[in-house]
Design a protein around this motif. Sequence first.
Motif, short mmCIF file in Angstrom:
data_model
loop_
_atom_site.label_atom_id
_atom_site.label_comp_id
_atom_site.label_asym_id
_atom_site.label_seq_id
_atom_site.Cartn_x
_atom_site.Cartn_y
_atom_site.Cartn_z
N MET A 194 0.85 -1.19 0.00
CA MET A 194 0.00 0.00 0.00
C MET A 194 0.88 1.24 0.00
N LEU A 195 0.66 2.13 -0.96
CA LEU A 195 1.47 3.35 -1.08
C LEU A 195 0.65 4.57 -0.69
N THR A 196 1.16 5.34 0.25
CA THR A 196 0.56 6.61 0.64
C THR A 196 1.47 7.73 0.14
N THR A 197 0.88 8.75 -0.47
CA THR A 197 1.65 9.88 -0.98
C THR A 197 1.19 11.15 -0.28
N ILE A 198 2.15 11.88 0.28
CA ILE A 198 1.83 13.14 0.94
C ILE A 198 2.69 14.24 0.34
N ASP A 199 2.01 15.21 -0.29
CA ASP A 199 2.69 16.38 -0.84
C ASP A 199 2.73 17.47 0.22
N LEU A 200 3.86 18.13 0.34
CA LEU A 200 4.06 19.19 1.33
C LEU A 200 4.22 20.51 0.60
N LEU A 201 3.27 21.42 0.80
CA LEU A 201 3.28 22.72 0.13
C LEU A 201 3.47 23.82 1.15
N ARG A 202 4.58 24.55 1.02
CA ARG A 202 4.78 25.68 1.93
C ARG A 202 3.96 26.87 1.45
N HIS A 203 3.50 27.66 2.40
CA HIS A 203 2.77 28.88 2.05
C HIS A 203 3.66 29.84 1.25
N GLY A 204 3.02 30.77 0.55
CA GLY A 204 3.75 31.79 -0.19
C GLY A 204 4.18 32.94 0.72
N LEU A 205 4.72 33.98 0.09
CA LEU A 205 5.21 35.15 0.82
C LEU A 205 4.08 35.86 1.55
N PRO A 206 4.19 36.02 2.88
CA PRO A 206 3.14 36.74 3.62
C PRO A 206 3.32 38.26 3.51
N GLU A 207 2.28 38.97 3.90
CA GLU A 207 2.37 40.41 4.02
C GLU A 207 3.29 40.76 5.20
N GLY A 208 3.94 41.90 5.08
CA GLY A 208 4.73 42.37 6.22
C GLY A 208 6.22 42.25 6.06
N GLY A 209 6.67 41.75 4.93
CA GLY A 209 8.11 41.69 4.70
C GLY A 209 8.82 40.55 5.40
N ARG A 210 10.12 40.67 5.45
CA ARG A 210 10.98 39.61 5.95
C ARG A 210 11.04 39.65 7.48
N LYS A 211 10.44 38.63 8.11
CA LYS A 211 10.50 38.52 9.56
C LYS A 211 10.16 37.10 9.97
N LEU A 212 10.47 36.75 11.21
CA LEU A 212 10.14 35.42 11.72
C LEU A 212 8.68 35.40 12.14
N ARG A 213 7.98 34.39 11.67
CA ARG A 213 6.56 34.26 11.99
C ARG A 213 6.32 32.88 12.58
N GLY A 214 5.99 32.83 13.83
CA GLY A 214 5.55 31.59 14.44
C GLY A 214 4.05 31.69 14.59
N ALA A 215 3.61 32.29 15.70
CA ALA A 215 2.19 32.50 15.94
C ALA A 215 1.67 33.74 15.23
N ILE A 216 2.57 34.57 14.70
CA ILE A 216 2.14 35.77 13.97
C ILE A 216 1.31 35.33 12.77
N ASP A 217 0.09 35.85 12.69
CA ASP A 217 -0.87 35.32 11.71
C ASP A 217 -1.05 36.28 10.53
N PRO A 267 -6.64 17.08 -10.35
CA PRO A 267 -5.94 17.04 -9.06
C PRO A 267 -5.64 15.61 -8.61
N PRO A 268 -4.40 15.35 -8.18
CA PRO A 268 -4.05 13.99 -7.74
C PRO A 268 -4.47 13.70 -6.31
N TRP A 269 -4.87 14.74 -5.57
CA TRP A 269 -5.12 14.59 -4.14
C TRP A 269 -6.56 14.18 -3.86
N GLN A 270 -6.73 13.39 -2.79
CA GLN A 270 -8.08 13.06 -2.31
C GLN A 270 -8.54 14.01 -1.20
#
Length: 198
Positions: free
Chosen positions: A1-24, A46-49
């Motif tokens: 049985m094969l499971t496939t998981i694609d990981l997509l990072r979010h794009g550039l947020p508003e607010g410029g270059r900074k560290l965002r943890g809980a910053i939404d 789409p390949p995803w279910q």
Amino acid sequence: MLTTIDLLRHGLPEGGRKLRGAIDDPLSKVGWQQMWSTVDQYLENPPWQHIVCSPLIRCSQFAEKLADKANLSYQIIPELKEISFGVWDGKSPEEIGEKRLAEYWLDPLRYAPDQSEGIVEFNQRILNVWANLLNNYNGQHILLVGHGALIRILLANVLQMPLHAIYRIEVPFASLSRILIQDKGEKPFSRLAFHASR
């Protein structure tokens, strides 16, 4: 049985270059364009279910729009939120100090900022979610929309890298990676199919 998981990072947020943890911060106009550009080739068929995502809006808003456009179900998983950077949350590299930040990227186990979530604890949080995903979506192809540190943790575990080295993996905005999990009745065997594709 094969499971496939694609990981997509979010794009550039508003607010410029900074560290965002809980910053939404939401996605910027450029961030939205980056995300659609990455998934455009998949929209016709789409390949995803299913889609799962972080609760932070730079991930969840896009996941909702994509799910609607591709006629897919999606789920927000609170535990997929980004690592907390503690007192650095919301600060730019200049405010933190380039030397201090470079030490953290080199070894986050040793140089973690005050009040931050430890890499060991973050790793355990993410791996708990991962185990549930593999159990709930065994044999399926799903898309996970998440954050840089989250994707680094998953790739580091697949590649059996030490935790202090996770920031040696580059994860650009709106990049897509794919993990294949082969379940042969024993311990699942995971491998990286591709990384940082755009």
